[in-house]
Design an enzyme around this catalytic site. Structure first.
Site, PDB file in Angstrom:
ATOM      1  CE  LYS A 135      37.182  61.832  12.219  1.00 30.05           C
ATOM      2  NZ  LYS A 135      36.208  60.964  11.544  1.00 30.05           N
ATOM      3  CB  THR A 136      33.872  65.306  17.303  1.00 29.40           C
ATOM      4  OG1 THR A 136      34.347  65.675  16.001  1.00 29.40           O
ATOM      5  CG2 THR A 136      33.617  66.551  18.118  1.00 29.40           C
ATOM      6  CD  GLU A 156      37.512  65.310  15.220  1.00 30.29           C
ATOM      7  OE1 GLU A 156      36.734  65.161  14.267  1.00 30.29           O
ATOM      8  OE2 GLU A 156      37.215  65.937  16.260  1.00 30.29           O
TER       9      GLU A 156
END
Length: 457
Positions: free
Chosen positions: A120-121, A164
């Site tokens: 995700k990051t 996110e």
């Protein structure tokens, strides 16, 4: 969703230096709210908060909340935290960070929310970098630091928000989603979800919440299960194979940290790309970012430039230094799949030996995935463990680092960071790669190792 910001003048953040809290403080500060905050440790992020003119108290005490009519905390804050206890008695509105983020997402007409158990990051950072290359004045909420924006968030003036979206405790179901990106769906947070079916069901709800589109990994079996019965929105797939709408071809590696490839869209070349982060998984992340950016109007040139400009997110295979031919890297990987991906990537690089220095995070995750952690960490040539970081949990499972250590050949563990750093520095050799792994504070070990090696060489 109730707009609990209405009429509020003073907002206080308990733990304002957290990577998830800082971007929200940026956005609310830019909208004219008066903010205060507290935290337990001095960090670079706290310096950034103070530069915005936000008063910050070091140490968490009941009196820090005085005057606040809205108080924000995170799920990591324990119930007996003195500020949280005082907040709940104060009569002020008290909300968890995820609820505030959910409300903030309603303020944007193009909220792009990146979900998935892994990546995700990095993907959120890549997408942010692409929009920066396109000179679009976006807002962003990222789970780690991005060099281009000097932190984990940015407050822009456009209607686009890159966010996110974390599945922990179903937090991502609070979000007002226009475009949902699903990178993968895997077992994690089983202390809450209990089983994989429940995780898939939550991702299904997340996809259904998307107002415009779902951009999803077509090669991930669990992700595609989460797409079942999702209708009434654009469905766009990405992945490794040409069955997807977006994928990569002509993949070429150059050295340890550069990968060249052609981004393909609808079986046609879309742009030539280069990324400066290692691993096959990051090619897929880049393709996902390209698909999401294009859906929001980015050009092929802007996408290629953004990916080229991106040199990694903080704590995602982040190089800390090289001393006497020994390279030190820090990575956020904290579950077996992430650790295996990172170590597999590292083993393909041109290093003599790969060291995994891992801090297990939470007793429940360590207990549930003990064998899987052992299997993943065994990919490394050398494994060193710290004691488990319990975070929000108490050790009711009677699980310890030594239990994991016993399942990995040649593994050692130490209760103190200093002991870990000493052992690694005494035994590492020229040509070795040392990777600290974990989502807690194991990065401090990487810094200790760098300091000791710099003094040694």
């Amino acid at each position: 969703m109730e707009d609990f910001l209405t009429g509020k003048k003073h907002i206080h953040f308990i733990g304002i230096g957290g990577s998830g809290m800082y971007p929200l403080a940026q956005i609310l500060h830019s909208k004219g709210y008066y903010l205060t905050g507290s935290d337990n440790n001095e960090t670079e992020t706290l310096d950034l908060v103070r530069k915005m003119g936000i008063p910050v108290q070091l140490g968490q005490r009941a009196e820090n909340i005085e005057g606040a009519d809205l108080i924000v905390y995170t799920a990591a804050i324990m119930d007996d935290n003195p500020e949280l206890v005082a907040a709940k008695k104060s009569g002020a509105t008290v909300i968890e960070r995820a609820a505030l983020l959910g409300l903030i997402t309603t303020k944007y007409s193009n909220s792009i929310c990146i979900s998935g158990t892994h990546g995700k990051t990095t993907t959120t950072s890549m997408l942010t970098q692409i929009f920066l290359a396109e000179n679009i004045d976006i807002s962003a909420v990222i789970g780690g630091k991005l060099k281009a924006i000097g932190g984990s968030g940015i407050a822009g003036k456009s209607d686009t928000l890159v966010c996110e979206a974390c599945e922990f405790l179903d937090h991502f179901l609070n979000l007002s989603v226009d475009v949902a990106v699903v990178l993968n769906v895997d077992e994690d947070h089983l202390d809450y979800f209990k089983n994989l079916d429940n995780i898939i069901a939550s991702f299904n709800k997340f996809c259904k919440n998307a107002a415009k589109a779902v951009i999803i990994n077509g090669d991930d079996e669990n992700a595609m299960k989460a797409l079942e019965s999702v209708t009434g929105k654009d469905i766009i797939t990405f992945g490794k194979t040409n069955k997807n709408d977006w994928y990569a071809e002509n993949i070429r590696h150059s050295g340890n940290l550069e990968t060249y490839f052609t981004v393909m869209h609808d079986k046609k070349p879309f742009c030539e790309a280069v990324i400066h982060v290692p691993g096959e998984h990051n090619i897929v992340n880049a393709v996902a970012a390209a698909a999401a950016a294009y859906y929001s109007g980015a050009s092929a040139e802007g996408i290629a430039k953004g990916l080229d400009d991106f040199t990694g997110a903080g704590r995602r295979f982040e190089k800390f230094g090289e001393y006497g031919g020994i390279t030190v890297v820090d990575d956020y990987g904290h579950n077996p799949t992430e650790i295996a991906a990172t170590l597999t990537t590292a083993k393909k690089m041109d290093f003599k030996r790969v060291w995994a220095v891992h801090q297990p995070f939470t007793y429940s995750r360590t207990y549930t995935f003990l064998d899987k952690f052992a299997q993943a960490l065994s990919i490394a040539d050398k494994t060193v463990l710290t004691e488990i970081m319990g975070s929000r949990e108490k050790n009711t499972l009677n699980i310890y680092a030594k239990d994991l250590c016993e399942k990995i050949d040649g593994c050692v563990w130490f209760p103190e960071f200093e002991q870990v750093a000493d052992y690694v520095c005494e035994n590492a050799e020229e040509g070795d790669l040392i990777i600290t792994l974990g989502c807690g504070d194991v990065y401090k070990v990487a810094r200790m190792i760098c300091k000791k090696l710099s003094e040694k060489f």
